[in-house]
Design an enzyme around this catalytic site. Structure first.
Site, PDB file in Angstrom:
ATOM      1  N   GLU A  70       0.845  -1.197   0.000  1.00 33.56           N
ATOM      2  CA  GLU A  70       0.000   0.000   0.000  1.00 33.56           C
ATOM      3  C   GLU A  70       0.878   1.245   0.000  1.00 33.56           C
ATOM      4  OE1 GLU A  70      -3.737   0.623   2.428  1.00 33.56           O
ATOM      5  OE2 GLU A  70      -2.404   2.057   3.438  1.00 33.56           O
ATOM      6  N   HIS A  90      -8.194   2.929  -3.736  1.00 34.38           N
ATOM      7  CA  HIS A  90      -9.136   3.164  -2.645  1.00 34.38           C
ATOM      8  C   HIS A  90     -10.179   4.181  -3.104  1.00 34.38           C
ATOM      9  CE1 HIS A  90      -6.542   1.833   1.035  1.00 34.38           C
ATOM     10  NE2 HIS A  90      -6.206   1.151  -0.055  1.00 34.38           N
ATOM     11  N   ARG A 106     -16.114   3.130   3.541  1.00 35.80           N
ATOM     12  CA  ARG A 106     -16.886   4.271   4.030  1.00 35.80           C
ATOM     13  C   ARG A 106     -15.965   5.452   4.255  1.00 35.80           C
ATOM     14  NH1 ARG A 106     -18.879   4.919  10.070  1.00 35.80           N
ATOM     15  NH2 ARG A 106     -16.667   5.505  10.103  1.00 35.80           N
TER      16      ARG A 106
END
Length: 628
Positions: free
Chosen positions: A21, A81, A111
């Site tokens: 990441e 993302h 979220r």
């Protein structure tokens, strides 16, 4: 390619997949530094990377840019993302469209956290309230184009500690279209494994990818664990607390702790590891090496082609490139980014569309003047220049103006010959040895599907003094097996190639497939590369002050010498190219450069007759002029 397919393959083979990441840096220099690090980390062999999204899309443009660069330039399978926080539907649509156009086929739907100036998360008008809503929207609009990852919380999350409710939410997200799960970071491996078993018992069968945070320093370890409210096992505290002020020892001990945790995960049948790199490489690399998962420590990364493949939307089927950009793949991608289609199966007409201009990003010389002078010094003689090239070949330098990557293992077969040429004032830029039917699984030369055989012709590209070029061309013509192109900065092109068409210098034969010819030499591409090659040399010269000996020396080479490539079309021959140069040497490497310019294409006028605008040698050879 969908990441869930890669994860399923890793599970089937019992060979762990790992991924990284990255997050968008805050400064332009930070972005460039991260791109350089990502480029290096590609060699570790990750199955994919993901790029984070700032709350409310605060870094949305940079996230989309990073996804595009990662896919198109660096050849990473990328997962973007995407959060609901402060995101109107219009922003979501723009982000998904950007990901689609970049060739990205994977989205991590979240979220998201509330913005820093708000304590509680709340949906905005016209936006999405939950990740579940975002998943449904993506599926409705794009069907199965995107693989959709969802978040998992083995230790609950900040605003919801009800594990049963979280498990129910996770099941809903998977049922709505989530194809794999990426978890929050953790250090309590027993709790994670129990959570995995609970997921399976709940009917959640998609791949689960555990989030792994390597240990950089003790302070950072505590800060991140506290931020994510991770439980820290007591034996970890006992191991790290006494050495907390020694960063090097913390990294070494932390490497062992994290690696042991990863082994327990893999022993439980979870064949994936996702590393939160914090945009750093060393700690992640240390853990991978401890586990024996890097390409160097286990088996080499399997290459579908001999050059790094772009995964941009329109480039996934690209399988042919000119050899000239072998060591500058980012430049090639930049100069062909506006092409509507890319060579697949055979090389088409490279005149249309044309290669891009030289002022595009990623084409000029990298680094500041100060950095480049520190790297390559201040050469004041041709011998100083040759020493730079020799140091590069001996891996004492990691780059040259014409090569962004270090010398490869493939070159080890011919490095002694290359050093010898440079020692005599012949400046080698790109090369490859001949290969005659090596298995496609070969750790050095192999590429392509399993069960095939690969071949390549010996190839050499170099900068050569005009005082030597006539003799070398005469020697080439006597071989009857070699073809060449030579051109100077002003565009004087010489070649004995039978046509402008492509000459394959690498090819492979694979079960059930047509012969693949992924690397070629070709006229128009070479002329385009010429402009770039001389531009890079001029950029190097301009690193030095005007009028300085170094600048004058490099400018003289760029303005007078020839860029030349030679192909030995007899792929059984391993040393033919180097035998051409027997006895050839630039005189007086420590004195003024010999830039004796041939009067007409390297020969006195009496040796040449003019036939229909083409210079034809009286002994029958033909030299084509560049057509402007």
């Amino acid at each position: 390619m969908h990441i869930s397919d890669k994860l399923a393959e890793a599970h089937r083979l019992g060979k762990p997949a790992f991924s990284f990441e990255f997050f968008p840096p805050k400064t332009a220099q930070g972005v460039q530094n991260l791109y350089d690090r990502m480029d290096r980390m590609h060699e570790l062999g990750p199955s994919f990377i993901d790029v984070t999204w700032g709350a409310g899309g605060t870094s949305s443009e940079l996230t989309c840019e990073m996804v595009n660069v990662a896919q198109t330039v660096y050849g990473f399978e990328t997962c973007m993302h995407l959060t609901c926080t402060d995101m109107e539907m219009e922003k979501v649509d723009r982000a998904l469209d950007a990901a689609y156009k970049a060739g990205c086929t994977n989205i991590l739907a979240l979220r998201g956290d509330p913005p820093r100036d708000e304590e509680k998360w709340q949906a905005i008008e016209g936006g999405f309230r939950y990740a579940l809503d975002l998943i449904k929207y993506i599926k409705e609009k794009y069907g199965n184009h995107f693989d959709i990852a969802v978040a998992g919380y083995p230790e609950a999350c900040d605003d919801n500690q009800d594990q049963d409710l979280l498990m129910s939410h996770l099941k809903q997200k998977v049922d709505a279209g989530g194809t794999f799960i990426v978890t929050q970071m953790f250090y309590d491996v027993d709790n994670f494994l129990a959570w995995v078993d609970k997921c399976r018992a709940y009917g959640i069968t998609v791949p689960i990818v555990p989030g792994i945070m390597p240990i950089q320093t003790y302070a950072a370890f505590l800060r991140r664990a506290n931020w994510m409210k991770c439980r820290i096992p007591q034996d970890w505290t006992d191991a790290l607390e006494p050495i907390k002020n020694d960063d090097a020892t913390v990294r070494e001990v932390g490497k062992g702790l994290v690696a042991d945790m990863c082994r327990k995960i893999m022993d439980h049948g979870v064949m994936a590891l996702h590393f939160y790199t914090m945009n750093l490489a060393q700690s992640t690399k240390m853990v991978l090496e401890e586990l024996g998962l890097t390409s160097r420590e286990s088996t080499p990364t399997k290459k579908p082609l001999p050059w790094r493949q772009s995964l941009g939307l329109s480039r996934r089927e690209e399988d042919v490139r000119p050899v000239f950009w072998k060591n500058r793949h980012k430049s090639y991608v930049a100069r062909t980014q506006d092409w509507d289609e890319f060579p697949n199966g055979r090389w088409g007409d490279s005149r249309s569309p044309a290669f891009g201009e030289l002022d595009a990003y990623n084409i000029g010389l990298k680094g500041t003047n100060e950095q480049n002078i520190k790297l390559w010094g201040k050469p004041e003689s041709l011998r100083d220049i040759t020493d730079i090239f020799i140091r590069f070949l001996r891996k004492e330098l990691t780059s040259l103006p014409w090569s962004e990557i270090p010398v490869t293992e493939e070159s080890s077969l011919i490095v002694a010959d290359l050093v010898d040429l440079n020692r005599r004032g012949l400046l080698t830029i790109t090369s490859q040895p001949s290969v005659n039917g090596v298995k496609s699984s070969d750790p050095v030369h192999g590429w392509g599907p399993t069960g095939g055989y690969v071949y390549q012709k010996a190839y050499l590209e170099l900068l050569i003094s005009p005082a030597l070029i006539t003799e070398l061309i005469e020697r080439i013509d006597k071989t009857q097996t070699m073809t060449f192109y030579a051109i100077n900065k002003s565009g004087d092109l010489r070649t004995n190639a039978p046509s402008d068409g492509p000459n394959a210098v690498t090819w492979g034969v694979f079960p059930g497939k047509e012969i693949v010819q992924p690397t070629i030499v070709e006229t128009i591409s070479f002329i385009a590369w010429k402009d770039e090659a001389f531009r890079l040399g001029t950029d190097w010269a301009n690193c030095h002050p005007a009028g300085s000996p170094s600048r004058q020396l490099i400018e003289s080479i760029m303005n007078n010498w020839y860029l030349m490539n030679i192909v030995d079309n007899d792929f059984h021959s391993s040393r033919g190219i180097f035998e051409l140069f027997h006895g050839l040497q630039v005189k007086n490497l420590d004195g003024p450069l010999e830039n004796n310019k041939p009067m007409v294409n390297g020969h006195a006028p009496k040796d040449i007759i003019e036939l229909d605008g083409i210079h034809k040698m009286t002994d029958g050879r033909v030299f084509q002029e560049v057509l402007n």
